[in-house]
Design a protein around this motif. Sequence first.
Motif, PDB file in Angstrom:
ATOM      1  N   UNK A 210       0.844  -1.197   0.000  1.00  0.00           N
ATOM      2  CA  UNK A 210       0.000   0.000   0.000  1.00  0.00           C
ATOM      3  C   UNK A 210       0.880   1.247   0.000  1.00  0.00           C
ATOM      4  N   UNK A 211       0.282   2.361  -0.382  1.00  0.00           N
ATOM      5  CA  UNK A 211       0.986   3.643  -0.369  1.00  0.00           C
ATOM      6  C   UNK A 211      -0.002   4.729   0.050  1.00  0.00           C
ATOM      7  N   UNK A 212       0.389   5.554   1.001  1.00  0.00           N
ATOM      8  CA  UNK A 212      -0.497   6.620   1.489  1.00  0.00           C
ATOM      9  C   UNK A 212       0.348   7.820   1.863  1.00  0.00           C
ATOM     10  N   UNK A 213       0.045   8.978   1.232  1.00  0.00           N
ATOM     11  CA  UNK A 213       0.809  10.199   1.473  1.00  0.00           C
ATOM     12  C   UNK A 213       2.314   9.955   1.325  1.00  0.00           C
ATOM     13  N   UNK A 214       2.662   9.175   0.304  1.00  0.00           N
ATOM     14  CA  UNK A 214       4.064   8.927   0.010  1.00  0.00           C
ATOM     15  C   UNK A 214       4.727   7.872   0.871  1.00  0.00           C
ATOM     16  N   UNK A 215       3.992   7.271   1.806  1.00  0.00           N
ATOM     17  CA  UNK A 215       4.553   6.269   2.696  1.00  0.00           C
ATOM     18  C   UNK A 215       4.172   4.865   2.227  1.00  0.00           C
ATOM     19  N   UNK A 216       5.171   3.994   2.078  1.00  0.00           N
ATOM     20  CA  UNK A 216       4.930   2.615   1.651  1.00  0.00           C
ATOM     21  C   UNK A 216       4.641   1.746   2.865  1.00  0.00           C
ATOM     22  N   UNK A 217       3.611   0.903   2.765  1.00  0.00           N
ATOM     23  CA  UNK A 217       3.212   0.022   3.860  1.00  0.00           C
ATOM     24  C   UNK A 217       3.032  -1.376   3.302  1.00  0.00           C
TER      25      UNK A 217
END
Length: 294
Positions: free
Chosen positions: A207-214
């Motif tokens: 996943x990716x949210x606000x440039x952060x990979x999870x």
Amino acid sequence: MRTTDLSELAAFDAVARHRSFRRAGDERGVTASAISHAVSNLEARIGIRLLNRTTRSVSLTDAGAMLLARLSPAFGDIGSALDALNQFRDTPFGKVRINAPNSVAPFVFGPVMGQLIEANPNLELEIVATDRLVDIVDEGFDAGIRLGESLRDGMTAVKIKPSLRLVVVGSPAYFEKHPQPMKPADLQDHVCIRNIYPSGAAYPWEFRHHGKAIEFEPTGPLSLDDHELMVGAALSGITLAYVWEDRARPYLENGRLVECLASWRAPEDWLYLYYPTRKYLSAGLRAIIEALRI
């Protein structure tokens, strides 16, 4: 040189490259026993053993290795010379073998197969779809398709369409029993399929949210390597699945599946067609590249 000499040398070249009489026969369009007979005739005529044979393996003798080193460029030149004759034809002629992951092959070739064959009636396109990791050189393919452009040395990659995106989906029946996850961490409380390669190795949901990979690594009761099976499991209402959006689209459109975590989607993945770097590409492979490239 007699025609039989050239045929026997070609049989030896195929066995030496594939280390297999069966795969050499597949490439040459004859039986494994015919290939074995041709190589044995060659060895008998020159009086030198070229191959070490056991019930499980084939390897080159020192003499065989030397012969292969001289033959391979020569056969490459012959193939290029014959393919160059395509300039005198209206369309490319001959077979092109391509390996592609089973999970993406329909989306790559489905839209173009018809127009390729119609525009190139002398082209023979052979597509082998498998998610097994394949060495395209060892297994006699002209090209392969994979995600990402990180390839071993000696390969050229061409970005092709379509781009692909993975989505998390579940059925309405599943969400009648479970609340929709609002963030990846919520997946810990859900039944999720473990996505695996044919080797059995698992890969995480990304996943990716606000440039952060999870990344999330499911621990559910199902481990699958086929996206069609994953979609089927999700449709049954027992689990969430992480699948190619194109694979799930018909069910998303008719309401049998629901996407969740849409705002956390990872970026699109690009597909690449790759092939051994060489001076001359066959006209058939060039036609396929032109049909697929971005």
